[in-house]
Motif scaffolding. Structure first.
Motif, mmCIF file in Angstrom:
data_model
loop_
_atom_site.group_PDB
_atom_site.id
_atom_site.type_symbol
_atom_site.label_atom_id
_atom_site.label_comp_id
_atom_site.label_asym_id
_atom_site.label_seq_id
_atom_site.Cartn_x
_atom_site.Cartn_y
_atom_site.Cartn_z
ATOM 1 N N TYR A 1 -10.492 -44.632 -13.366
ATOM 2 C CA TYR A 1 -10.664 -45.059 -11.978
ATOM 3 C C TYR A 1 -11.850 -44.294 -11.410
ATOM 4 O O TYR A 1 -11.924 -43.079 -11.533
ATOM 5 C CB TYR A 1 -9.400 -44.760 -11.163
ATOM 6 N N SER A 2 -12.773 -45.014 -10.793
ATOM 7 C CA SER A 2 -13.926 -44.343 -10.191
ATOM 8 C C SER A 2 -13.883 -44.537 -8.685
ATOM 9 O O SER A 2 -13.464 -45.576 -8.185
ATOM 10 C CB SER A 2 -15.242 -44.874 -10.763
ATOM 11 N N VAL A 3 -14.304 -43.497 -7.979
ATOM 12 C CA VAL A 3 -14.318 -43.512 -6.527
ATOM 13 C C VAL A 3 -15.770 -43.505 -6.068
ATOM 14 O O VAL A 3 -16.560 -42.671 -6.506
ATOM 15 C CB VAL A 3 -13.590 -42.270 -5.958
ATOM 16 N N GLN A 4 -16.101 -44.452 -5.214
ATOM 17 C CA GLN A 4 -17.435 -44.497 -4.626
ATOM 18 C C GLN A 4 -17.275 -44.238 -3.135
ATOM 19 O O GLN A 4 -16.583 -44.975 -2.434
ATOM 20 C CB GLN A 4 -18.093 -45.854 -4.852
ATOM 21 N N ILE A 5 -17.894 -43.163 -2.653
ATOM 22 C CA ILE A 5 -17.793 -42.790 -1.247
ATOM 23 C C ILE A 5 -19.074 -43.194 -0.529
ATOM 24 O O ILE A 5 -20.174 -42.977 -1.028
ATOM 25 C CB ILE A 5 -17.531 -41.275 -1.092
ATOM 26 N N VAL A 6 -18.909 -43.770 0.651
ATOM 27 C CA VAL A 6 -20.026 -44.252 1.449
ATOM 28 C C VAL A 6 -20.268 -43.277 2.600
ATOM 29 O O VAL A 6 -19.335 -42.929 3.323
ATOM 30 C CB VAL A 6 -19.723 -45.654 2.011
ATOM 31 N N VAL A 7 -21.507 -42.816 2.747
ATOM 32 C CA VAL A 7 -21.886 -41.974 3.879
ATOM 33 C C VAL A 7 -23.010 -42.697 4.611
ATOM 34 O O VAL A 7 -24.092 -42.902 4.061
ATOM 35 C CB VAL A 7 -22.364 -40.569 3.413
ATOM 36 N N LEU A 8 -22.736 -43.074 5.841
ATOM 37 C CA LEU A 8 -23.753 -43.756 6.642
ATOM 38 C C LEU A 8 -24.633 -42.733 7.334
ATOM 39 O O LEU A 8 -24.157 -41.677 7.779
ATOM 40 C CB LEU A 8 -23.081 -44.645 7.693
ATOM 41 N N SER A 9 -25.914 -43.038 7.436
ATOM 42 C CA SER A 9 -26.839 -42.091 8.076
ATOM 43 C C SER A 9 -26.450 -41.813 9.519
ATOM 44 O O SER A 9 -26.626 -40.704 10.003
ATOM 45 C CB SER A 9 -28.277 -42.613 7.992
ATOM 46 N N GLU A 10 -25.878 -42.786 10.192
ATOM 47 C CA GLU A 10 -25.469 -42.574 11.581
ATOM 48 C C GLU A 10 -24.331 -41.559 11.695
ATOM 49 O O GLU A 10 -24.184 -40.895 12.704
ATOM 50 C CB GLU A 10 -25.066 -43.897 12.235
ATOM 51 N N ASP A 11 -23.538 -41.416 10.642
ATOM 52 C CA ASP A 11 -22.473 -40.423 10.642
ATOM 53 C C ASP A 11 -23.008 -39.006 10.469
ATOM 54 O O ASP A 11 -22.374 -38.043 10.885
ATOM 55 C CB ASP A 11 -21.451 -40.710 9.536
ATOM 56 N N LEU A 12 -24.169 -38.857 9.875
ATOM 57 C CA LEU A 12 -24.751 -37.547 9.643
ATOM 58 C C LEU A 12 -25.136 -36.862 10.948
ATOM 59 O O LEU A 12 -25.100 -35.646 11.050
ATOM 60 C CB LEU A 12 -25.970 -37.637 8.726
ATOM 61 N N SER A 13 -25.499 -37.629 11.950
ATOM 62 C CA SER A 13 -25.908 -37.050 13.225
ATOM 63 C C SER A 13 -24.737 -36.389 13.952
ATOM 64 O O SER A 13 -24.944 -35.566 14.835
ATOM 65 C CB SER A 13 -26.529 -38.115 14.122
ATOM 66 N N GLN A 14 -23.510 -36.705 13.570
ATOM 67 C CA GLN A 14 -22.339 -36.124 14.208
ATOM 68 C C GLN A 14 -22.123 -34.671 13.776
ATOM 69 O O GLN A 14 -21.379 -33.946 14.387
ATOM 70 C CB GLN A 14 -21.091 -36.946 13.873
ATOM 71 N N ILE A 15 -22.811 -34.241 12.724
ATOM 72 C CA ILE A 15 -22.658 -32.879 12.192
ATOM 73 C C ILE A 15 -23.389 -31.880 13.085
ATOM 74 O O ILE A 15 -22.932 -30.780 13.314
ATOM 75 C CB ILE A 15 -23.151 -32.801 10.742
ATOM 76 N N ASN A 16 -24.553 -32.237 13.572
ATOM 77 C CA ASN A 16 -25.381 -31.317 14.360
ATOM 78 C C ASN A 16 -24.891 -31.143 15.752
ATOM 79 O O ASN A 16 -24.446 -31.773 16.498
ATOM 80 C CB ASN A 16 -26.834 -31.763 14.373
#
Length: 72
Positions: free
Chosen positions: A57-72
């Motif tokens: 079983y393989s897991v592919q995780i999606v990270v959207l660039s718009e979600d990255l701005s929530q880190i800062n």
């Protein structure tokens, strides 16, 4: 994936990642990817593969660039 496989993979991911909020959702369309959620947030897909008699079983995780701005 069968319901038993779905439950086993979900339990393994919860243990491995230490998060009880991980859930797997059966696709509405036949042969579509299983959806991976953390709480109500869609984070990726899980794929079943059979090769040389081995199942994985393989897991592919999606990270959207718009979600990255929530880190800062």
């Amino acid at each position: 994936m069968t319901p038993a496989e779905l439950a086993a993979v979900q339990a393994h991911l919860r243990r491995l990642l230490g998060n009880e909020r991980i859930t797997l959702s059966t696709p509405k369309r036949k042969n579509a990817s299983v959806e991976l959620f953390v709480g109500s947030e869609f984070v990726g897909t899980v794929h079943r593969d059979t090769e040389d008699g081995e199942i994985s079983y393989s897991v592919q995780i999606v990270v959207l660039s718009e979600d990255l701005s929530q880190i800062n």
